[in-house]
Design a protein around this motif. Structure first.
Motif, mmCIF file in Angstrom:
data_model
loop_
_atom_site.group_PDB
_atom_site.id
_atom_site.type_symbol
_atom_site.label_atom_id
_atom_site.label_comp_id
_atom_site.label_asym_id
_atom_site.label_seq_id
_atom_site.Cartn_x
_atom_site.Cartn_y
_atom_site.Cartn_z
ATOM 1 N N SER A 127 -30.789 8.608 5.959
ATOM 2 C CA SER A 127 -30.665 7.544 4.979
ATOM 3 C C SER A 127 -29.723 7.994 3.862
ATOM 4 C CB SER A 127 -32.061 7.241 4.392
ATOM 5 O OG SER A 127 -31.973 6.469 3.223
ATOM 6 N N SER A 128 -28.474 7.519 3.903
ATOM 7 C CA SER A 128 -27.517 7.864 2.863
ATOM 8 C C SER A 128 -27.227 6.630 2.002
ATOM 9 C CB SER A 128 -26.240 8.457 3.470
ATOM 10 O OG SER A 128 -25.464 9.082 2.474
ATOM 11 N N THR A 129 -26.132 6.648 1.288
ATOM 12 C CA THR A 129 -25.906 5.628 0.272
ATOM 13 C C THR A 129 -24.422 5.413 0.003
ATOM 14 O OG1 THR A 129 -26.195 5.188 -2.117
ATOM 15 C CG2 THR A 129 -26.212 7.469 -1.443
ATOM 16 N N ALA A 130 -24.081 4.220 -0.449
ATOM 17 C CA ALA A 130 -22.715 3.933 -0.870
ATOM 18 C C ALA A 130 -22.348 4.701 -2.133
ATOM 19 C CB ALA A 130 -22.546 2.432 -1.100
ATOM 20 N N ALA A 131 -23.340 5.322 -2.796
ATOM 21 C CA ALA A 131 -23.064 6.126 -3.990
ATOM 22 C C ALA A 131 -22.192 7.334 -3.672
ATOM 23 C CB ALA A 131 -24.371 6.579 -4.638
ATOM 24 N N GLU A 161 -25.299 15.052 3.810
ATOM 25 C CA GLU A 161 -24.476 14.639 4.954
ATOM 26 C C GLU A 161 -23.700 15.828 5.515
ATOM 27 O OE1 GLU A 161 -21.829 11.436 4.308
ATOM 28 O OE2 GLU A 161 -23.350 10.032 3.559
ATOM 29 N N THR A 162 -23.173 16.667 4.626
ATOM 30 C CA THR A 162 -22.387 17.824 5.056
ATOM 31 C C THR A 162 -23.251 18.801 5.847
ATOM 32 O OG1 THR A 162 -20.958 17.600 3.119
ATOM 33 C CG2 THR A 162 -20.925 19.719 4.260
ATOM 34 N N VAL A 163 -24.478 19.026 5.375
ATOM 35 C CA VAL A 163 -25.412 19.900 6.096
ATOM 36 C C VAL A 163 -25.632 19.377 7.514
ATOM 37 C CG1 VAL A 163 -27.813 20.676 6.216
ATOM 38 C CG2 VAL A 163 -26.594 20.736 4.026
ATOM 39 N N ILE A 164 -25.851 18.085 7.633
ATOM 40 C CA ILE A 164 -26.123 17.473 8.937
ATOM 41 C C ILE A 164 -24.903 17.590 9.854
ATOM 42 C CG2 ILE A 164 -26.607 15.273 10.083
ATOM 43 C CD1 ILE A 164 -28.166 14.527 7.426
#
Length: 347
Positions: A127-131, A161-164
């Protein structure tokens, strides 16, 4: 499958759990510390699970920061997929307390990913974000738009996100989908005249639509419009308001996608989730007035730092790759469901 949903007692996570229970045969395990989620939501989901009669539902009250407990859970339960929602998400708080956001969002995500790789779990939905885009220089915003967060919340999500992504590069058995949400709104849709069973329930509340419906219900004296001189049709900010049911459906499509062979292609599995068009603050206020039949007070305020005039998703990639298509792209429906849910909370 056995699906772990972190933050499943919260707003977005609970709607995803609801759809998993009603539309699939997967067993679902919720992990939530109830800091912003609600036990009442879990109890409602348990009722939904019984009525659906498909997959089973289990709940663990647990904090992702308790690394030993989380690692033990992965040994007890044999998960096939993880959907990760648990996070802190108030922008102003992230500015005042950045370490809370880097620890709760980024560090906890890194440990969760580590648990997945150690357990051989190859399906991870984030679950990420446009932020993460900050104040984008192009509209609509593409997945390839430059990521330049302007607050610790957005940065903590981008670091996660980078970790993933880095983990997936070196682990052939770890695959992922990252969904970047735009402005999520609305509540559970059962029928046009039914009261939602779950919905948005934050304290404090910072999102526009629930604040406006609170005003319509007399829980607030007025709603403030921050800036009326933006380069938009009516001078107020425009946002891509996405019904939470459509967002939940995107997660189910992502789970199906990760079940396909060679789901990881040349491009990162990152998708914007939005409708590709927006509504202004003034349009939202007028829509709530219409669906509530209440003419509440509206105050004028100054612009807030970091508020782009337009924030709209380019959703072509999620439509083309995940075959996700909107079902509830209707501002009146979004506001009506939010109003019905807000009226239920204090009952």
């Amino acid at each position: 499958m056995q699906v772990l949903v972190t933050g499943g007692a919260g707003y977005i996570g609970s709607h995803v759990v609801k759809q998993l229970l009603e539309e699939t045969n997967h067993d679902v395990c919720i992990l939530d510390n109830l800091s912003t989620g609600h036990l009442e939501t879990v109890e409602t989901l348990e009722t939904i699970a019984r009525e659906a009669g498909r997959g089973a539902l289990r709940f663990y009250k647990m904090d992702l920061a308790d690394f030993k407990a989380v690692a033990k859970l992965f040994m007890i339960e044999k998960f096939d997929a993880v959907m990760h929602f648990a996070a802190s998400s108030i922008v102003s708080e992230s500015v005042a307390n950045p370490l809370k956001y880097y620890m709760n969002n980024t560090v906890n995500t890194a440990h969760l990913v580590s648990c997945c790789t150690e357990a051989g779990i190859g399906k991870f939905i984030f679950s990420s974000t446009a932020a993460v885009y900050g104040e984008p220089q192009e509209v609509p915003v593409k997945e390839t738009t430059s990521t330049e967060p302007i607050n610790p919340y957005g940065m903590s999500k981008l670091m996660s996100e980078t970790v993933i992504r880095d983990t997936a590069v070196v682990n052939d058995h770890f695959d992922y989908v990252i969904l970047r949400y735009f402005n999520v709104s609305g509540a559970d849709v059962m029928a046009s005249d039914a009261v939602p069973r779950i919905g948005e329930w934050h304290e404090p509340e910072t999102h526009l639509i629930p604040l406006v419906v609170k005003t319509a219900l007399g829980k607030r004296d007025s709603i403030t419009v921050y800036g009326e001189d933006y380069d938009t049709e009516d001078g107020t900010c425009v946002r891509d308001y996405l019904h939470v049911e459509d967002l939940a459906a995107a997660h189910l499509r992502a789970l199906e996608y990760l079940g396909l062979p060679l789901a990881q292609g040349d491009e990162p599995n990152i998708f914007n989730v939005g409708y590709g068009h927006g509504f202004s603050v003034s349009q939202v206020i007028e829509t709530v007035k219409k669906v509530s039949s209440v003419d509440f007070a509206v105050e004028k305020g100054k612009r807030r730092a970091g508020d782009p005039a337009l924030l709209i998703a380019d959703n072509q990639r999620i439509e083309n790759v995940l075959k996700w298509y909107a079902r509830y792209d209707d501002l009146a429906l979004i506001c009506k469901s939010a109003l019905a849910w807000e009226g239920k909370i204090d009952e």
